[in-house]
Design a protein around this motif. Structure first.
Motif, PDB file in Angstrom:
ATOM      1  N   LEU A  58      -3.746   5.694   4.688  1.00  0.00           N
ATOM      2  CA  LEU A  58      -4.007   5.170   3.341  1.00  0.00           C
ATOM      3  C   LEU A  58      -3.301   6.022   2.290  1.00  0.00           C
ATOM      4  O   LEU A  58      -2.582   5.511   1.410  1.00  0.00           O
ATOM      5  CB  LEU A  58      -5.520   5.156   3.099  1.00  0.00           C
ATOM      6  CG  LEU A  58      -6.081   4.396   1.898  1.00  0.00           C
ATOM      7  CD1 LEU A  58      -7.569   4.114   2.123  1.00  0.00           C
ATOM      8  CD2 LEU A  58      -5.906   5.137   0.589  1.00  0.00           C
TER       9      LEU A  58
ATOM     10  N   ALA B 222       0.480   5.555   2.425  1.00  0.00           N
ATOM     11  CA  ALA B 222       0.920   4.299   1.811  1.00  0.00           C
ATOM     12  C   ALA B 222       0.892   4.419   0.294  1.00  0.00           C
ATOM     13  O   ALA B 222       1.815   3.992  -0.401  1.00  0.00           O
ATOM     14  CB  ALA B 222       0.028   3.140   2.274  1.00  0.00           C
ATOM     15  N   LEU B 223      -0.174   5.010  -0.220  1.00  0.00           N
ATOM     16  CA  LEU B 223      -0.294   5.206  -1.662  1.00  0.00           C
ATOM     17  C   LEU B 223       0.840   6.073  -2.190  1.00  0.00           C
ATOM     18  O   LEU B 223       1.528   5.715  -3.154  1.00  0.00           O
ATOM     19  CB  LEU B 223      -1.658   5.843  -1.969  1.00  0.00           C
ATOM     20  CG  LEU B 223      -1.932   6.286  -3.405  1.00  0.00           C
ATOM     21  CD1 LEU B 223      -1.849   5.122  -4.364  1.00  0.00           C
ATOM     22  CD2 LEU B 223      -3.309   6.937  -3.504  1.00  0.00           C
TER      23      LEU B 223
ATOM     24  N   SER C 292       4.361   4.412  -1.876  1.00  0.00           N
ATOM     25  CA  SER C 292       4.567   3.351  -2.855  1.00  0.00           C
ATOM     26  C   SER C 292       4.742   3.927  -4.254  1.00  0.00           C
ATOM     27  O   SER C 292       5.546   3.427  -5.044  1.00  0.00           O
ATOM     28  CB  SER C 292       3.394   2.369  -2.804  1.00  0.00           C
ATOM     29  OG  SER C 292       3.558   1.372  -3.750  1.00  0.00           O
ATOM     30  N   MET C 293       3.984   4.985  -4.572  1.00  0.00           N
ATOM     31  CA  MET C 293       4.139   5.622  -5.885  1.00  0.00           C
ATOM     32  C   MET C 293       5.527   6.230  -6.016  1.00  0.00           C
ATOM     33  O   MET C 293       6.082   6.319  -7.109  1.00  0.00           O
ATOM     34  CB  MET C 293       3.083   6.717  -6.092  1.00  0.00           C
ATOM     35  CG  MET C 293       1.668   6.217  -6.248  1.00  0.00           C
ATOM     36  SD  MET C 293       1.473   4.973  -7.521  1.00  0.00           S
ATOM     37  CE  MET C 293       1.689   5.962  -8.991  1.00  0.00           C
TER      38      MET C 293
ATOM     39  N   ASP D 251       8.141   4.989  -4.913  1.00  0.00           N
ATOM     40  CA  ASP D 251       9.108   3.900  -4.873  1.00  0.00           C
ATOM     41  C   ASP D 251       9.888   3.799  -3.570  1.00  0.00           C
ATOM     42  O   ASP D 251      11.045   3.374  -3.564  1.00  0.00           O
ATOM     43  CB  ASP D 251      10.080   3.993  -6.066  1.00  0.00           C
ATOM     44  CG  ASP D 251       9.370   3.656  -7.370  1.00  0.00           C
ATOM     45  OD1 ASP D 251       8.488   2.790  -7.341  1.00  0.00           O
ATOM     46  OD2 ASP D 251       9.693   4.290  -8.398  1.00  0.00           O
TER      47      ASP D 251
ATOM     48  N   ILE E 163       9.237  -1.301   0.111  1.00  0.00           N
ATOM     49  CA  ILE E 163       8.046  -1.808   0.783  1.00  0.00           C
ATOM     50  C   ILE E 163       8.313  -2.087   2.267  1.00  0.00           C
ATOM     51  O   ILE E 163       7.443  -1.868   3.116  1.00  0.00           O
ATOM     52  CB  ILE E 163       7.520  -3.065   0.055  1.00  0.00           C
ATOM     53  CG1 ILE E 163       6.244  -3.608   0.702  1.00  0.00           C
ATOM     54  CG2 ILE E 163       8.553  -4.160  -0.004  1.00  0.00           C
ATOM     55  CD1 ILE E 163       5.033  -2.837   0.379  1.00  0.00           C
TER      56      ILE E 163
ATOM     57  N   ILE F 144       7.736   0.990   4.274  1.00  0.00           N
ATOM     58  CA  ILE F 144       6.311   1.343   4.340  1.00  0.00           C
ATOM     59  C   ILE F 144       5.619   0.491   5.401  1.00  0.00           C
ATOM     60  O   ILE F 144       4.878   1.004   6.251  1.00  0.00           O
ATOM     61  CB  ILE F 144       5.646   1.150   2.962  1.00  0.00           C
ATOM     62  CG1 ILE F 144       6.321   2.049   1.919  1.00  0.00           C
ATOM     63  CG2 ILE F 144       4.148   1.437   3.035  1.00  0.00           C
ATOM     64  CD1 ILE F 144       5.740   1.925   0.525  1.00  0.00           C
TER      65      ILE F 144
ATOM     66  N   VAL G 223       8.268  -9.721   1.545  1.00  0.00           N
ATOM     67  CA  VAL G 223       7.267  -9.036   2.359  1.00  0.00           C
ATOM     68  C   VAL G 223       6.564  -7.990   1.505  1.00  0.00           C
ATOM     69  O   VAL G 223       7.218  -7.186   0.848  1.00  0.00           O
ATOM     70  CB  VAL G 223       7.921  -8.368   3.576  1.00  0.00           C
ATOM     71  CG1 VAL G 223       6.894  -7.559   4.345  1.00  0.00           C
ATOM     72  CG2 VAL G 223       8.534  -9.423   4.467  1.00  0.00           C
TER      73      VAL G 223
ATOM     74  N   PRO H  84      -6.014   0.361   6.260  1.00  0.00           N
ATOM     75  CA  PRO H  84      -5.715   1.529   5.409  1.00  0.00           C
ATOM     76  C   PRO H  84      -4.427   1.365   4.609  1.00  0.00           C
ATOM     77  O   PRO H  84      -4.390   1.709   3.414  1.00  0.00           O
ATOM     78  CB  PRO H  84      -5.579   2.690   6.404  1.00  0.00           C
ATOM     79  CG  PRO H  84      -5.998   2.206   7.719  1.00  0.00           C
ATOM     80  CD  PRO H  84      -6.169   0.722   7.676  1.00  0.00           C
ATOM     81  N   MET H  85      -3.385   0.807   5.252  1.00  0.00           N
ATOM     82  CA  MET H  85      -2.132   0.604   4.528  1.00  0.00           C
ATOM     83  C   MET H  85      -2.345  -0.383   3.384  1.00  0.00           C
ATOM     84  O   MET H  85      -1.857  -0.172   2.265  1.00  0.00           O
ATOM     85  CB  MET H  85      -1.068   0.076   5.494  1.00  0.00           C
ATOM     86  CG  MET H  85       0.270  -0.152   4.855  1.00  0.00           C
ATOM     87  SD  MET H  85       1.451  -0.832   6.030  1.00  0.00           S
ATOM     88  CE  MET H  85       0.805  -2.496   6.238  1.00  0.00           C
TER      89      MET H  85
ATOM     90  N   ILE I 260      -5.008  -0.995   1.698  1.00  0.00           N
ATOM     91  CA  ILE I 260      -5.745  -0.395   0.583  1.00  0.00           C
ATOM     92  C   ILE I 260      -4.867   0.602  -0.172  1.00  0.00           C
ATOM     93  O   ILE I 260      -4.887   0.650  -1.406  1.00  0.00           O
ATOM     94  CB  ILE I 260      -7.041   0.265   1.090  1.00  0.00           C
ATOM     95  CG1 ILE I 260      -7.955  -0.813   1.701  1.00  0.00           C
ATOM     96  CG2 ILE I 260      -7.759   0.990  -0.037  1.00  0.00           C
ATOM     97  CD1 ILE I 260      -9.188  -0.269   2.364  1.00  0.00           C
ATOM     98  N   GLY I 261      -4.082   1.385   0.572  1.00  0.00           N
ATOM     99  CA  GLY I 261      -3.182   2.338  -0.077  1.00  0.00           C
ATOM    100  C   GLY I 261      -2.200   1.624  -1.005  1.00  0.00           C
ATOM    101  O   GLY I 261      -1.966   2.052  -2.138  1.00  0.00           O
ATOM    102  N   LEU I 262      -1.645   0.493  -0.519  1.00  0.00           N
ATOM    103  CA  LEU I 262      -0.697  -0.262  -1.339  1.00  0.00           C
ATOM    104  C   LEU I 262      -1.380  -0.871  -2.558  1.00  0.00           C
ATOM    105  O   LEU I 262      -0.813  -0.901  -3.656  1.00  0.00           O
ATOM    106  CB  LEU I 262      -0.028  -1.361  -0.503  1.00  0.00           C
ATOM    107  CG  LEU I 262       0.954  -0.884   0.563  1.00  0.00           C
ATOM    108  CD1 LEU I 262       1.446  -2.057   1.401  1.00  0.00           C
ATOM    109  CD2 LEU I 262       2.134  -0.154  -0.076  1.00  0.00           C
TER     110      LEU I 262
ATOM    111  N   ALA J 229      -1.852   1.794  -5.070  1.00  0.00           N
ATOM    112  CA  ALA J 229      -0.586   2.142  -5.723  1.00  0.00           C
ATOM    113  C   ALA J 229      -0.222   1.110  -6.793  1.00  0.00           C
ATOM    114  O   ALA J 229       0.230   1.479  -7.879  1.00  0.00           O
ATOM    115  CB  ALA J 229       0.531   2.260  -4.683  1.00  0.00           C
TER     116      ALA J 229
ATOM    117  N   HIS K 182       0.511   1.903 -10.634  1.00  0.00           N
ATOM    118  CA  HIS K 182       1.757   1.477 -11.277  1.00  0.00           C
ATOM    119  C   HIS K 182       1.458   0.694 -12.557  1.00  0.00           C
ATOM    120  O   HIS K 182       1.967   0.989 -13.633  1.00  0.00           O
ATOM    121  CB  HIS K 182       2.570   0.577 -10.340  1.00  0.00           C
ATOM    122  CG  HIS K 182       3.525   1.327  -9.464  1.00  0.00           C
ATOM    123  ND1 HIS K 182       4.509   2.132  -9.964  1.00  0.00           N
ATOM    124  CD2 HIS K 182       3.650   1.394  -8.116  1.00  0.00           C
ATOM    125  CE1 HIS K 182       5.192   2.670  -8.966  1.00  0.00           C
ATOM    126  NE2 HIS K 182       4.686   2.232  -7.826  1.00  0.00           N
TER     127      HIS K 182
END
Lengths: 174, 178
Positions: free
Chosen positions: A141, A144-145, A148-149, A151, A154, A157, B19, B116-117, B119-121, B124, B128
């Motif tokens: 988690l 991924a956060l 993505s932050m 950049d 995707i 990721i 995607v 988990p991925m 939720i992380g995305l 983010a 943003h």
């Protein structure tokens, strides 16, 4: 089990109130208001919706609609979600070119956007708590956060953290 | 009519490339609409994107605004169908397959593993959007940040509808920076 008509009504509500994107509102309506799914179940369908190409909220609605009422359920959920905002947008499109530059409009939009971001954040936190991640899952988690932050595209990721996440779920069951 | 057709055939392939969410292909849309066909300029493109973000509904509906600009009301429907149709059919096929495999162990593991991925995305995207929203508060970023934090807390700790928080944000915006 909700019928296609109930799915249409629920997703109409999602669409019409879904400021700042529809995912947070879909959770609010499907989990909190109607109780059709738990947070953990919703999070799983969100994950599938993200891996499939196309809008996440739409993919999620298709999966959930199909689960409860087959193909008619999917169609009902998606049309319900799009119907309200599409007609609203047509009206807004005409007005916005004329009034979009007004400071009052911009200020109101800035306020809504801050609230929408908070809503998305609260939704993510709630889903995280309710889906009871193991610590390797927390690591995925966070990765991924962070990615993505930073950049990171995707595609990368999904390609790297998707399989890693599935590995953490396998470890849990082993 | 030809213009609408060009928009639709330009958007349809993007549908299956998006995607991770519809707006991940925003740069490709920009290429199609601004650079290739010159239907609008940079600023008009950005304004429409901001409007779709602020308006209710899935953010992908921004293509409806592009469609409106190119071909009026018919353009709204055409562009939305082109952008969502292919992904819709694919997801529908997947949803059907998923139900046939119901209870298969590997599918359950995969579904739990993608959480988990996901939720992380989602977190983010929230940050943003939050960064941009707070910046829009100009001289009073702290108020924007406070609205964000309070709304997040309401969603996290209660089952209340956050619509009142969004409306409150709009009112504060008009009063303080309007």
């Amino acid at each position: 089990m909700p019928t296609a008509a109930q799915l249409f009504a629920a997703y109409f509500q999602v669409g019409i109130s879904g400021f700042g994107g529809a995912n947070a509102w879909a959770r609010h309506v499907v989990v909190e208001k109607r109780g059709w799914l738990t947070d953990a179940e919703y999070a799983q369908r969100l994950g599938l919706g993200q891996v499939l190409p196309g809008p996440n909220a739409m993919n999620c609605a298709i999966i959930i609609g199909h689960e409860f009422a087959g193909v008619p359920g999917s169609i009902a959920a998606v049309t319900g979600m799009f119907a309200g905002p599409l007609s609203l947008l047509c009206g807004l499109a005409a007005l916005y070119d004329r009034y979009g530059e007004l400071q009052t409009v911009r200020a109101a939009l800035a306020g809504v956007a801050a609230g929408a971001a908070g809503m998305m954040l609260g939704t993510a936190l709630k889903l995280a708590r309710r889906s009871r991640p193991t610590w390797p899952m927390w690591a995925v988690l966070a990765a991924a956060l962070g990615a993505s932050m930073a950049d990171v595209p995707i595609g990368w990721i999904l390609l790297v953290l998707g399989p890693l996440g599935i590995l953490t779920a396998r470890m849990e069951r082993a | 009519m030809n213009e609408l057709w060009a928009l639709m055939t330009g958007l349809a392939p993007l549908s299956l490339m998006a995607v991770g969410g519809g707006t991940t292909v925003l740069a490709d849309m920009h290429r199609l609409i601004v650079e290739q066909h010159g239907w609008m300029d940079d600023a008009a493109f950005a304004r429409r994107y901001a409007l779709a973000q602020a308006a209710p509904g899935p953010n992908i509906l921004v293509v409806g605004l592009f469609g409106w600009h190119v071909a009026g009301p018919l353009g709204v429907i055409g562009a939305t169908l082109a952008m969502c149709g292919p992904a819709f059919l694919l997801a529908l096929g997947f949803a059907a397959m998923r139900r046939r495999l119901e209870g298969a162990r590997w599918l359950r593991v995969a579904e739990r593993g993608l959480v988990p991925m996901a939720i992380g995305l989602a977190a983010a995207s929230a940050l943003h959007l939050g960064g941009a929203a707070v910046a829009a508060w100009g001289p009073q970023p702290i108020v924007g940040a406070a609205i964000m934090v309070v709304t997040a807390a309401v969603v996290f700790f209660t089952k209340r509808s956050p619509l009142w928080m969004l409306a409150g944000g709009a009112v504060l915006g008009v009063l303080l920076i309007g």
